[in-house]
Design an enzyme around this catalytic site. Structure first.
Site, short mmCIF file in Angstrom:
data_model
loop_
_atom_site.label_atom_id
_atom_site.label_comp_id
_atom_site.label_asym_id
_atom_site.label_seq_id
_atom_site.Cartn_x
_atom_site.Cartn_y
_atom_site.Cartn_z
CG HIS A 189 12.08 60.44 -32.06
ND1 HIS A 189 11.75 61.93 -31.53
CD2 HIS A 189 10.96 60.12 -32.51
CE1 HIS A 189 10.55 62.18 -31.54
NE2 HIS A 189 9.98 61.12 -32.13
CD GLU A 228 14.02 57.91 -29.05
OE1 GLU A 228 15.05 58.79 -29.40
OE2 GLU A 228 13.01 58.36 -28.62
#
Length: 520
Positions: free
Chosen positions: A355, A441
């Protein structure tokens, strides 16, 4: 969205249905005659999610500045461009997210500006304060490129970007000043990863004897859900990227990872991170399944969080978490439905969900400490995974992340066991398959210790991080299912804890209260 600068709010529109009614019938008749068939069965026609057609072509504004987002991943609405020093824009909203988020997401923007060479311009996104994550605009710098389609595009950051009220009054807006050096310039929330580039990546894998390019199903708008399979080893490593389509750094990461694996060569003497020899060892010990883009519809339609139906795919992994809402389904989230079906067929020993994070200026893992099956084995493997990545790249840190920490320092603090939201991919998969894994992330902004003020976090850096995970995952393969861990693994865990004891990592803090459990 054929917006013309300065006139978009005056555009006369017609609904898609009224335009297509006659067109579909004519198309169907033509198909019948072309095929020479006696059937009048109609083909379903897929249309863009925010389709709107102008009945009247508009002229350029007095400034002659042309602004367009009518292309792959484009998103912007022009409110006014009559004055080059006061160009007012709005980000268009995504379809409503029923059942889970219950809102219209928006934050991603991507558009082209033409006819402005040498002209000082001021751009204002006037609805920035209403975006999905308005607090994330603080410290953010707009990205721009003069050639976003080249093989290795150069995207730079605009240092004068600010998030403040216009002239000191009213709600905050995202604004920046820029004088283009060329006739056309592209601005974006982050460097886009186009669907054409995606297809080139799939074609490259399909042409390699080391990989298989498979289609697991179709999206709501009829696009293939692509998966690349590499290796033949016993351990099953699953990686999915870009559930949230505006997090395009995830697919840049995938390109770096896949490209490194395609160079696998056990006889190579080439060293370094992601080397052909490391790739060969990984593919010998594991079978890697990677979905480079979980959400191609949302990507093409210029969405931040959702697919064509407005579904947030990272809340679609199981039923029972939102009242009266079932997931995944072919009606709203066929992407998750297809991938999860394949996972259950192959099994999962290690899982990564890649992500981008709008706010936190660093790379990090969100762990699954809150899932019901979390135990000492999972904790040891999570520490080991972080240590393996830290040994492979300098662009990694521990300490910052999701959890119960203060918002100003983003300190990670564990979720209490059993409080994690299992509708989230990494939580569900790691609990369902009793495997190690995490949500990876990357920043929309930049890293803290290794900051690049000119480019920020960029396609090149995301690809380099992806390549580094060849070595990181290779280090994990011997330990994924064997427990108790080997003496070597125990030594690595001890070294990691010692090296990071002052970083505020989430494996040192006792679980307290409730948190998101690593939600992206």
């Amino acid at each position: 969205r054929p917006w013309v600068a300065g006139r978009s709010t005056e555009m006369d529109r017609v609904t898609v249905s009224s335009l297509v009614a006659g067109g579909v019938s004519l198309l169907s008749v033509m198909q019948v005659f072309r095929r020479g068939q006696g059937s009048t069965k109609l083909r379903r026609v897929s249309l863009p999610s925010r389709a709107a057609v102008s009945c009247i072509a508009r002229s350029l504004p007095s400034s002659r500045i042309a602004i367009s987002s009518s292309f792959d991943s484009g998103n912007i609405k022009v409110v006014s461009a009559e004055d080059a020093k006061d160009i007012q824009l709005e980000i268009e909203k995504e379809p409503f997210t029923h059942g889970t988020d219950k809102k219209h997401h928006f934050q991603w923007f991507y558009f082209r500006v033409s006819n402005a060479k040498g002209q000082p311009c001021t751009f204002r996104i006037t609805n920035a304060h209403e975006a999905s994550y308005p607090e994330a605009w603080d410290g953010y710098k707009v990205a721009y490129s003069y050639n976003p389609s080249q093989e290795e595009p150069i995207w730079q950051r605009i240092d004068n970007t600010k998030y403040t009220p216009h002239k000191g009054f009213g709600p905050k807006e995202l604004s920046w000043d820029f004088t283009p050096d060329r006739e056309s310039v592209w601005f974006a929330y982050f460097a886009p990863y186009s669907y054409e580039r995606h297809q080139s990546l799939i074609a490259k894998a399909a042409a390699s004897p080391k990989a298989e390019a498979q289609v697991l199903g179709y999206t709501l708008q009829g696009r293939p859900i692509d998966m690349i399979k590499l290796g033949s080893g016993e351990k099953k490593v699953w990686i999915i990227c870009r559930q949230h389509p505006g997090e395009s750094m995830a697919e840049w990461w995938a390109q770096g990872f896949i490209t490194s694996l395609l160079t696998a060569n056990a006889e190579s003497k080439e060293g370094g991170v992601g080397s052909p020899k490391s790739a060969a060892k990984l593919l010998e010990g594991a079978t890697v399944y990677i979905v480079p883009n979980m959400n191609p519809d949302g990507s093409i339609n210029g969405h931040l969080r959702t697919n064509a139906a407005g579904a947030n795919l990272n809340r679609e992994w199981c039923t029972g978490w939102y009242e009266g809402y079932d997931a995944p389904t072919l009606k709203r989230s066929p992407e998750v439905h297809a991938v999860l079906k394949e996972m259950k067929s192959t099994g999962v020993d290690c899982f990564l969900d890649v992500h981008g994070d709008e706010e936190i200026p660093d790379n990090f893992f969100a762990g699954q400490q809150g899932v019901p099956k979390w135990n000492q084995r999972h904790e040891d493997l999570f520490v080991l995974l972080n240590w393996a990545v830290m040994q492979s790249t300098e662009d990694w840190q521990v300490g910052k992340g999701y959890g119960l920490g203060a918002e100003d320092d983003f300190k990670c603090i564990n979720s209490a066991k059993g409080t994690a939201l299992l509708a989230v991919a990494s939580n569900y998969v790691c609990n369902e398959f009793d495997c190690t894994g995490a949500t990876l992330e990357m920043p929309f902004k930049d890293t803290t210790e290794t900051a690049d003020r000119k480019h920020g976090w960029s396609p090149a850096r995301a690809q380099a991080l992806g390549a580094s995970f060849v070595d990181a995952i290779l280090k994990m393969i011997p330990h994924l299912r064997g427990y108790p861990l080997s003496a070597e693994a125990k030594d690595m865990i001890k070294a990691c804890k010692e090296a990071t004891k002052d970083k505020g990592t989430d494996w040192f803090v006792e679980p307290v209260g409730k948190s998101s459990g690593g939600i992206s």
